[in-house]
Design a protein around this motif. Structure first.
Motif, PDB file in Angstrom:
ATOM      1  N   ALA A   1       0.819  -1.164  -0.019  1.00 31.31           N
ATOM      2  CA  ALA A   1      -0.092   0.175  -0.029  1.00 31.31           C
ATOM      3  C   ALA A   1       0.808   1.121  -0.175  1.00 31.31           C
ATOM      4  CB  ALA A   1      -1.036   0.044   1.166  1.00 31.31           C
ATOM      5  N   LYS A   2       1.760   1.217   0.764  1.00 35.50           N
ATOM      6  CA  LYS A   2       2.975   2.343   0.922  1.00 35.50           C
ATOM      7  C   LYS A   2       3.678   2.672  -0.643  1.00 35.50           C
ATOM      8  CE  LYS A   2       3.935   2.077   5.639  1.00 35.50           C
ATOM      9  NZ  LYS A   2       5.243   1.301   6.628  1.00 35.50           N
ATOM     10  N   ALA A   3       3.849   1.467  -1.203  1.00 37.24           N
ATOM     11  CA  ALA A   3       4.342   1.645  -2.691  1.00 37.24           C
ATOM     12  C   ALA A   3       3.408   2.248  -3.704  1.00 37.24           C
ATOM     13  CB  ALA A   3       5.021   0.124  -3.045  1.00 37.24           C
ATOM     14  N   GLY A   4       2.058   1.709  -3.419  1.00 40.62           N
ATOM     15  CA  GLY A   4       1.055   2.155  -4.355  1.00 40.62           C
ATOM     16  C   GLY A   4       0.898   3.730  -3.904  1.00 40.62           C
ATOM     17  N   LEU A   5       0.874   4.193  -2.869  1.00 45.63           N
ATOM     18  CA  LEU A   5       0.819   5.532  -2.494  1.00 45.63           C
ATOM     19  C   LEU A   5       1.985   6.405  -3.098  1.00 45.63           C
ATOM     20  CD1 LEU A   5      -0.526   8.081  -1.380  1.00 45.63           C
ATOM     21  CD2 LEU A   5       0.684   7.606   0.846  1.00 45.63           C
ATOM     22  N   ALA A   6       2.994   5.884  -3.173  1.00 50.24           N
ATOM     23  CA  ALA A   6       4.342   6.567  -3.664  1.00 50.24           C
ATOM     24  C   ALA A   6       4.321   6.677  -5.271  1.00 50.24           C
ATOM     25  CB  ALA A   6       5.569   5.817  -3.498  1.00 50.24           C
ATOM     26  N   ALA A   7       3.531   5.655  -5.730  1.00 50.08           N
ATOM     27  CA  ALA A   7       3.427   5.465  -7.335  1.00 50.08           C
ATOM     28  C   ALA A   7       2.394   6.630  -7.710  1.00 50.08           C
ATOM     29  CB  ALA A   7       3.049   4.262  -7.957  1.00 50.08           C
ATOM     30  N   ALA A   8       1.100   6.647  -6.986  1.00 53.05           N
ATOM     31  CA  ALA A   8       0.411   7.540  -7.112  1.00 53.05           C
ATOM     32  C   ALA A   8       0.632   9.330  -7.078  1.00 53.05           C
ATOM     33  CB  ALA A   8      -0.876   7.369  -6.143  1.00 53.05           C
ATOM     34  N   GLU A   9       1.682   9.468  -6.186  1.00 57.69           N
ATOM     35  CA  GLU A   9       2.098  10.594  -5.883  1.00 57.69           C
ATOM     36  C   GLU A   9       3.106  11.266  -6.833  1.00 57.69           C
ATOM     37  OE1 GLU A   9       4.029  10.237  -1.933  1.00 57.69           O
ATOM     38  OE2 GLU A   9       2.218  10.837  -0.831  1.00 57.69           O
ATOM     39  N   ALA A  10       3.902  10.070  -7.490  1.00 55.82           N
ATOM     40  CA  ALA A  10       4.757  10.209  -8.439  1.00 55.82           C
ATOM     41  C   ALA A  10       4.095  10.595  -9.841  1.00 55.82           C
ATOM     42  CB  ALA A  10       5.485   8.969  -8.888  1.00 55.82           C
ATOM     43  N   GLY A  11       2.868   9.805 -10.267  1.00 53.36           N
ATOM     44  CA  GLY A  11       2.052   9.951 -11.194  1.00 53.36           C
ATOM     45  C   GLY A  11       1.448  11.449 -11.278  1.00 53.36           C
ATOM     46  N   LEU A  12       1.026  11.925 -10.096  1.00 52.39           N
ATOM     47  CA  LEU A  12       0.753  13.339  -9.741  1.00 52.39           C
ATOM     48  C   LEU A  12       1.619  14.285 -10.244  1.00 52.39           C
ATOM     49  CD1 LEU A  12      -1.580  15.287  -8.679  1.00 52.39           C
ATOM     50  CD2 LEU A  12      -0.759  15.005  -6.659  1.00 52.39           C
ATOM     51  N   GLY A  13       2.879  13.996  -9.723  1.00 49.89           N
ATOM     52  CA  GLY A  13       4.009  14.798 -10.170  1.00 49.89           C
ATOM     53  C   GLY A  13       4.188  14.984 -11.551  1.00 49.89           C
ATOM     54  N   GLN A  14       4.075  13.704 -12.205  1.00 52.90           N
ATOM     55  CA  GLN A  14       4.087  13.786 -13.868  1.00 52.90           C
ATOM     56  C   GLN A  14       2.955  14.630 -14.127  1.00 52.90           C
ATOM     57  OE1 GLN A  14       6.819  12.434 -15.605  1.00 52.90           O
ATOM     58  NE2 GLN A  14       5.881  13.672 -17.145  1.00 52.90           N
ATOM     59  N   SER A  15       1.841  14.373 -13.852  1.00 51.63           N
ATOM     60  CA  SER A  15       0.593  15.052 -14.414  1.00 51.63           C
ATOM     61  C   SER A  15       0.691  16.680 -14.358  1.00 51.63           C
ATOM     62  CB  SER A  15      -0.606  14.695 -13.598  1.00 51.63           C
ATOM     63  OG  SER A  15      -0.966  13.240 -13.984  1.00 51.63           O
ATOM     64  N   GLU A  16       1.298  16.923 -13.080  1.00 52.13           N
ATOM     65  CA  GLU A  16       1.328  18.560 -12.705  1.00 52.13           C
ATOM     66  C   GLU A  16       2.496  19.206 -13.835  1.00 52.13           C
ATOM     67  OE1 GLU A  16       2.217  18.721  -8.610  1.00 52.13           O
ATOM     68  OE2 GLU A  16       0.013  19.040  -8.227  1.00 52.13           O
ATOM     69  N   ALA A  17       3.691  18.426 -13.988  1.00 51.38           N
ATOM     70  CA  ALA A  17       4.859  18.743 -14.962  1.00 51.38           C
ATOM     71  C   ALA A  17       4.277  18.997 -16.358  1.00 51.38           C
ATOM     72  CB  ALA A  17       5.807  18.015 -14.859  1.00 51.38           C
ATOM     73  N   ASN A  18       3.326  17.942 -16.766  1.00 50.15           N
ATOM     74  CA  ASN A  18       2.612  17.997 -18.237  1.00 50.15           C
ATOM     75  C   ASN A  18       2.032  19.110 -18.317  1.00 50.15           C
ATOM     76  OD1 ASN A  18       4.251  15.782 -19.053  1.00 50.15           O
ATOM     77  ND2 ASN A  18       2.561  14.448 -18.615  1.00 50.15           N
ATOM     78  N   LEU A  19       1.064  19.508 -17.291  1.00 51.29           N
ATOM     79  CA  LEU A  19       0.125  20.438 -17.392  1.00 51.29           C
ATOM     80  C   LEU A  19       0.793  21.854 -17.338  1.00 51.29           C
ATOM     81  CD1 LEU A  19      -2.736  21.312 -17.271  1.00 51.29           C
ATOM     82  CD2 LEU A  19      -2.690  21.134 -14.599  1.00 51.29           C
ATOM     83  N   GLU A  20       2.098  21.911 -16.600  1.00 45.63           N
ATOM     84  CA  GLU A  20       2.694  23.161 -16.535  1.00 45.63           C
ATOM     85  C   GLU A  20       3.374  23.406 -18.114  1.00 45.63           C
ATOM     86  OE1 GLU A  20       6.481  25.200 -14.137  1.00 45.63           O
ATOM     87  OE2 GLU A  20       5.793  23.264 -13.647  1.00 45.63           O
ATOM     88  N   VAL A  21       3.753  22.426 -18.762  1.00 47.12           N
ATOM     89  CA  VAL A  21       4.440  22.642 -19.942  1.00 47.12           C
ATOM     90  C   VAL A  21       3.184  23.127 -21.083  1.00 47.12           C
ATOM     91  CG1 VAL A  21       5.515  21.460 -22.032  1.00 47.12           C
ATOM     92  CG2 VAL A  21       6.330  20.964 -19.722  1.00 47.12           C
ATOM     93  N   LEU A  22       2.119  22.519 -20.910  1.00 50.66           N
ATOM     94  CA  LEU A  22       0.860  22.578 -22.021  1.00 50.66           C
ATOM     95  C   LEU A  22       0.333  24.040 -21.586  1.00 50.66           C
ATOM     96  CD1 LEU A  22      -0.894  19.012 -22.016  1.00 50.66           C
ATOM     97  CD2 LEU A  22       0.303  20.215 -23.824  1.00 50.66           C
ATOM     98  N   GLU A  23       0.397  24.543 -20.155  1.00 53.42           N
ATOM     99  CA  GLU A  23      -0.201  25.817 -20.099  1.00 53.42           C
ATOM    100  C   GLU A  23       0.710  26.906 -20.898  1.00 53.42           C
ATOM    101  OE1 GLU A  23      -1.937  28.193 -16.129  1.00 53.42           O
ATOM    102  OE2 GLU A  23      -0.631  26.553 -15.979  1.00 53.42           O
ATOM    103  N   LYS A  24       2.008  26.506 -20.636  1.00 47.97           N
ATOM    104  CA  LYS A  24       2.848  27.518 -21.545  1.00 47.97           C
ATOM    105  C   LYS A  24       2.751  27.593 -22.974  1.00 47.97           C
ATOM    106  CE  LYS A  24       6.656  27.438 -17.961  1.00 47.97           C
ATOM    107  NZ  LYS A  24       8.105  26.868 -17.655  1.00 47.97           N
TER     108      LYS A  24
END
Length: 395
Positions: A118-141
């Motif tokens: 479960a801890k590993a799953g949470l870490a993966a979900a947090e990493a996925g959120l980080g990737q989504s936010e990075a993509n959103l930042e590039v697309l916003e520019k």
């Protein structure tokens, strides 16, 4: 038993009872005659006696009850996790535990592995959120740049729509990633709560009254591991008759005695009085609580209770004046009238100190023999040498 034989059995029992009473009366009559012969043979005209007056006095109205001492609280401790092995037991029967003390630990290898997953799953979900936010930042520019170029007629409407669609998809992707994190946190929290149930602790303070399972046993939610008995305060549940019910009040003081401590009196208090009377038994229940911080008393003991209901007036005589009818529970006294001893059967009530209440058979101011009655018989002539009880009764 055959119904036809019941009348015969009842008749036989009645005949046996009549014979027993006749024998008792015969023995008593014989004793009286022997006393009369002995007095006649001695040549003395009268028997010297001491007497006391039957007087109306203040008596403490005491209700005597019996009951079994029970714990203030008894709790069976059940495991919330089933089908797991008990790895370690930390208590034995008779141990005293405080609330929160460790009782047992279950085998937790599987739950630990699930927690790590479960801890590993949470870490993966947090990493996925980080990737989504990075993509959103590039697309916003990119979106801001395309919008400027479109205003300058440098790009087509199709390119602007395309970047807007990508941006919306990225926003939704970030929402999904955030939801995945919340889901992973909820799963982790659930497993952490479950993991806590693998450590079983005492819900109350008290003695381990019973230990139902051993190390290596497999748990079941329907089977308790131990029973904890709270003995710092004990209780006795008694039945009180309808005629005494109206006198009961919460807070009344009681005295409790047990065979384990002869002569020692434990103080208790009426804590619960049933608001209704059981129509089948015509009794009401009363609950008496007894402080027991020193743990001298234990649940399961048989107790005798005196419940003080207040003062009342009653006819009383010195207890030494009472004589017991042989072979029965009945009492009689000798009353002095015209210098003669008259035998009277009496019914007794409560005993208070050296006085006994007389509920039937005597009248106020009658003189009863307190000394010398062992030589008396019904109709014997007596000489009163002393009169006791002058001023000795409370009015």
């Amino acid at each position: 038993m055959d119904l036809r034989n019941r009348p015969k059995a009842a008749i036989c029992a009645f005949v046996v009872l009549i014979l027993a009473l006749a024998i008792v009366y015969g023995v008593f009559h014989h004793i009286q005659q022997e006393k009369k012969k002995e007095t006649t043979a001695s040549g003395k005209g009268s028997i010297p006696v001491q007497v006391a007056e039957a007087k109306v006095t203040k008596l403490e109205n005491v209700l005597e009850l019996t009951g079994e001492i029970k714990p203030g609280t008894a709790v069976d401790v059940y495991p919330k996790v089933g089908a797991e092995i008990i790895e370690k037991m930390y208590v034995e029967t008779g141990d005293y535990v405080k609330k929160g003390d460790l009782i047992a630990v279950l085998d937790d290898d599987v739950i630990k592995a699930q927690l790590e997953e479960a801890k590993a799953g949470l870490a993966a979900a947090e990493a996925g959120l980080g990737q989504s936010e990075a993509n959103l930042e590039v697309l916003e520019k990119d979106r801001s740049r395309i919008e400027y170029l479109y205003e300058q007629n440098a790009v087509s409407k199709q390119e602007l729509d395309h970047i807007n669609a990508q941006y919306k998809a990225a926003v939704e992707s970030r929402k999904l990633a955030s939801a995945q994190i919340e889901k992973a946190k909820a799963a982790l929290n659930q497993l952490q709560v479950l993991y806590g149930e693998y450590t079983i602790r005492a819900p109350i303070s008290g003695f381990i009254a019973a230990r139902y399972m051993e190390e290596g046993s497999r748990t079941s939610p329907g089977q308790p591991i131990v029973r904890i008995s709270y003995e710092d305060e004990l209780k006795i549940v008694c039945s009180v008759t309808e005629k005494d019910f109206h006198s009961l009040r919460k807070g009344m003081k009681t005295e409790v005695t047990v065979d384990a401590f002869p002569g020692k009196v434990f103080k208790g208090v009426v804590s619960v009085v049933s608001p209704t009377i059981d129509p089948s038994t015509r009794t009401a229940q009363v609950e008496i609580h007894i402080p027991n911080q020193k743990h001298q008393l234990r649940s399961g003991m048989f107790a005798r209770i005196k419940l003080y209901l207040g003062e009342r007036k009653g006819l009383a005589i010195p207890s030494v004046a009472l004589n017991k009818m042989p072979g029965t529970g009945s009492y009689y006294v000798y009353v002095i009238k015209d210098n003669k001893a008259i035998l009277k059967n009496v019914k007794t009530g409560i005993t208070q100190g050296d006085l006994t209440e007389i509920t039937d058979g005597l009248s106020e101011n009658e003189l009863v023999v307190t000394r010398g009655q062992n030589r008396l018989y019904d109709g014997a002539r007596v000489s009163v040498e002393d009169k006791e009880g002058k001023g000795g009764y409370r009015r």
